[in-house]
Structure formats: structure tokens, C-alpha cells
Motif scaffolding. Structure first.
Motif, short mmCIF file in Angstrom:
data_model
loop_
_atom_site.label_atom_id
_atom_site.label_comp_id
_atom_site.label_asym_id
_atom_site.label_seq_id
_atom_site.Cartn_x
_atom_site.Cartn_y
_atom_site.Cartn_z
N GLU A 34 3.65 5.48 7.94
CA GLU A 34 4.49 6.37 7.13
C GLU A 34 4.12 6.28 5.66
OE1 GLU A 34 8.73 6.17 7.60
OE2 GLU A 34 8.56 6.04 9.78
N LEU A 35 3.92 5.06 5.17
CA LEU A 35 3.57 4.88 3.76
C LEU A 35 2.21 5.49 3.44
CD1 LEU A 35 4.80 1.22 3.18
CD2 LEU A 35 5.79 3.32 2.25
N VAL A 36 1.25 5.28 4.31
CA VAL A 36 -0.10 5.84 4.09
C VAL A 36 -0.04 7.36 4.12
CG1 VAL A 36 -2.40 6.07 5.12
CG2 VAL A 36 -1.35 3.81 4.91
N LEU A 42 -3.03 4.37 -1.78
CA LEU A 42 -2.28 3.16 -1.48
C LEU A 42 -3.23 1.99 -1.33
CD1 LEU A 42 0.78 2.74 -1.04
CD2 LEU A 42 0.37 2.87 1.39
N GLN A 43 -2.84 0.86 -1.87
CA GLN A 43 -3.60 -0.38 -1.72
C GLN A 43 -2.75 -1.33 -0.89
OE1 GLN A 43 -3.64 -3.17 -5.02
NE2 GLN A 43 -5.80 -3.57 -4.65
N LEU A 44 -3.29 -1.78 0.22
CA LEU A 44 -2.58 -2.71 1.09
C LEU A 44 -3.14 -4.11 0.88
CD1 LEU A 44 -2.44 -0.56 4.34
CD2 LEU A 44 -0.80 -0.68 2.47
N ASP A 45 -2.29 -5.01 0.44
CA ASP A 45 -2.66 -6.38 0.09
C ASP A 45 -2.24 -7.31 1.23
OD1 ASP A 45 -2.84 -8.98 -0.88
OD2 ASP A 45 -1.89 -8.51 -2.79
N PHE A 46 -3.23 -7.93 1.86
CA PHE A 46 -2.98 -8.81 3.00
C PHE A 46 -3.01 -10.29 2.63
CE2 PHE A 46 -4.31 -4.80 4.73
CZ PHE A 46 -3.51 -4.64 5.84
#
Length: 96
Positions: A34-36, A42-46
Motif C-alpha cells: 500500500e505504501l509503495v 519511497l526508501q525502505l530501510d531494513f
């Protein structure tokens, strides 16, 4: 660490914490998908993912596909080494 995960969004950055495995990947896909889909970039930090398995790699691949379908950009930072190694073996390491 419990078998759960959380997402904390600050602007274009999402910090993912907890576990990304077969138990949590479906819920992670629903939430992150949903966010993407709703954010052009968007940057997803793992960096705070404590445990993960091949389900996490499948999640990243699917999130990339969702972004591409929407014409959006998604990037991944601090992907755990195990997932990077698995991506290399599967020859999909060029996008993580």
C-alpha cells in the motif's frame, strides 16, 4: 525478539523493524505494498530487521513490481547480508 514486524514512515523513508519471514511476509506485503503504491518515491530501510529468510527476498521482488506497475520508485537500504547473498544466487541482486 517476537515474530512480528513494524513499519515507521517518516516522509519518503520507512523503517522496518522485527522479523520478515514466512509468518510475517504476507502482512508486510499488504502494508508495504500500500505504501509503495501510494508514494511516488519511497526508501525502505531494513537496518532494524532482526531475522529474515527467503520470504523477505520475495517481498522485495514483489514491492519492486508494485512500484514499477505504478510508475513509482522504491529503494532498499541496509538489506540483511543473508538476503543479499540469496539475491545474488538467484541473480536478482541488481535491484537491492
Amino acid at each position: 525478539m517476537s515474530d512480528s514486524f513494524a513499519i515507521e514512515q517518516t516522509g519518503e523513508r520507512c523503517l522496518i523493524t522485527g522479523v520478515l519471514d514466512f509468518t510475517t511476509a504476507s502482512q508486510a506485503l499488504d502494508n508495504l505494498g500500500e505504501l509503495v503504491a501510494s508514494n511516488a518515491q519511497l526508501q525502505l530501510d531494513f537496518s532494524q530487521v532482526g531475522r529474515c529468510n527467503s520470504a523477505a527476498l520475495a517481498l522485495l521482488i514483489e514491492l519492486r513490481a508494485i512500484a514499477r506497475q505504478q510508475g513509482h520508485q522504491v529503494s532498499f537500504t541496509d538489506v540483511p547480508d543473508g538476503i543479499r547473498q540469496l539475491a545474488k544466487v538467484c541473480q536478482v541482486d541488481d535491484f537491492i
